[in-house]
Scaffold this active site. Structure first.
Site, PDB file in Angstrom:
ATOM      1  N   HIS A  66      36.339  36.028  37.044  1.00 21.91           N
ATOM      2  CA  HIS A  66      36.737  37.258  37.723  1.00 21.91           C
ATOM      3  C   HIS A  66      35.579  38.243  37.903  1.00 21.91           C
ATOM      4  O   HIS A  66      35.667  39.129  38.733  1.00 21.91           O
ATOM      5  CB  HIS A  66      37.863  37.919  36.922  1.00 21.91           C
ATOM      6  CG  HIS A  66      38.630  38.959  37.682  1.00 21.91           C
ATOM      7  ND1 HIS A  66      39.283  38.685  38.869  1.00 21.91           N
ATOM      8  CD2 HIS A  66      38.855  40.282  37.428  1.00 21.91           C
ATOM      9  CE1 HIS A  66      39.884  39.784  39.304  1.00 21.91           C
ATOM     10  NE2 HIS A  66      39.631  40.758  38.455  1.00 21.91           N
ATOM     11  N   TRP A  67      34.523  38.095  37.120  1.00 16.27           N
ATOM     12  CA  TRP A  67      33.392  39.031  37.170  1.00 16.27           C
ATOM     13  C   TRP A  67      32.207  38.388  37.878  1.00 16.27           C
ATOM     14  O   TRP A  67      31.190  38.079  37.266  1.00 16.27           O
ATOM     15  CB  TRP A  67      32.978  39.432  35.756  1.00 16.27           C
ATOM     16  CG  TRP A  67      33.923  40.346  35.057  1.00 16.27           C
ATOM     17  CD1 TRP A  67      34.811  41.203  35.613  1.00 16.27           C
ATOM     18  CD2 TRP A  67      34.037  40.513  33.643  1.00 16.27           C
ATOM     19  NE1 TRP A  67      35.490  41.899  34.633  1.00 16.27           N
ATOM     20  CE2 TRP A  67      35.035  41.486  33.414  1.00 16.27           C
ATOM     21  CE3 TRP A  67      33.397  39.926  32.548  1.00 16.27           C
ATOM     22  CZ2 TRP A  67      35.399  41.893  32.136  1.00 16.27           C
ATOM     23  CZ3 TRP A  67      33.771  40.328  31.274  1.00 16.27           C
ATOM     24  CH2 TRP A  67      34.756  41.311  31.066  1.00 16.27           C
TER      25      TRP A  67
END
Length: 287
Positions: free
Chosen positions: A264-265
């Site tokens: 997600h990052w």
């Protein structure tokens, strides 16, 4: 521009609703960086590793959303509160137009700003944010872990959530867990987390997304005039990759870039590739 620190770049604004913390570094066209949600997150936590790079080309403004970091809470639905705060910051700083990078919640907020105030947004980058589940279930694994933490805020639960955020588990160090846990259990921050990720709040979002009105609520994406780049981690366990397909088709001038072996990052886990792809997009001439 090298080695920008939180101490040298940290600033505060006093707005009508309260204080806002932001970071200001670099020179050139304005690049507004909007962070995601979740326990212990701040603008600095999301983008500190990218600031040196982008500050070579842009005046970078990293804003803490209401109820995060050292920004005061703002009443109202969370996304609307964030939009109101960001627009007030731009007005207070006399910024007429900016590029925007938004991660997760920040990408959703940025997309609404671009649709409602097209004259304010030059180019838009969304990281694992805006869109609608097509093949995957909602809520996904990462959101369920956020709800578990909101109900029982322990160090073990925040570690479980952090591990769902990344593909490379080596990024989840004891220092990161301790830092996020300390920030996440701050009373104001925990209240913000519970407001967004309580079981009741997530249930209401799930019901709305399944309804005709929920699907129609994404029609606003067609109003985005800014050239848009959506980036996503192929292995995102918080917001699965299929969410990107709807905005990629609806936003008129939109590109989609998928990073392999990435959660997600993307701006943290694929730092160099992310910076290369995003800077090429932001600095490119209009076609």
């Amino acid at each position: 521009m090298r080695n920008v620190s939180s101490e040298t770049s940290s600033q505060y604004l006093n707005l009508e609703h309260g204080r806002v913390r932001y970071y200001d570094a670099g020179a050139g066209p304005v690049l507004l960086l909007l962070h995601g949600s979740g326990p212990g997150v701040t603008g600095w936590a999301n983008y500190q590793g990218n600031l040196d790079f982008f500050a070579r080309h842009f005046r970078c403004l990293i804003v803490d959303f209401p109820g995060y970091g050292e920004s005061d809470p703002l009443e109202g639905p969370p996304i609307e509160a964030c939009i109101k705060q960001v627009m007030a910051v731009l007005e207070k700083l006399s910024i007429e137009r900016a590029h925007i990078i938004g991660n997760s919640l920040g990408g959703i907020v940025a997309s609404h700003i671009a649709a409602r105030f097209p004259e304010k947004v030059h180019r838009l980058v969304s990281i694992g944010g805006v869109g609608l589940n097509i093949f995957s279930a909602f809520p996904g694994e990462g959101l369920n872990l956020l709800t578990a933490f909101a109900e029982d805020p322990t160090r073990e639960r925040i570690e479980q959530w952090l591990r769902s955020m990344v593909y490379d588990q080596a990024l989840v160090t004891d220092a990161l867990i301790d830092q996020r846990y300390q920030q996440a259990t701050d009373p104001m921050t925990l209240a913000t987390t519970r407001k967004i990720y309580s079981r009741e709040a997530i249930g209401e979002i799930a019901s709305f997304r399944r309804s005709p009105a929920g699907i129609e609520s994404y029609a606003y994406l067609a109003a985005i005039q800014a050239p848009t780049l959506i980036v996503w981690g192929r292995d995102d366990r918080v917001s699965p990759m299929d969410i990107a397909l709807l905005p990629m088709r609806i936003i008129p001038n939109c590109e989609l870039h998928i990073f392999p072996d990435c959660g997600h990052w993307a701006m943290i886990e694929c730092k160099q590739s992310f910076e290369r792809v995003v800077s090429a997009f932001l600095l490119s001439e209009p076609q």
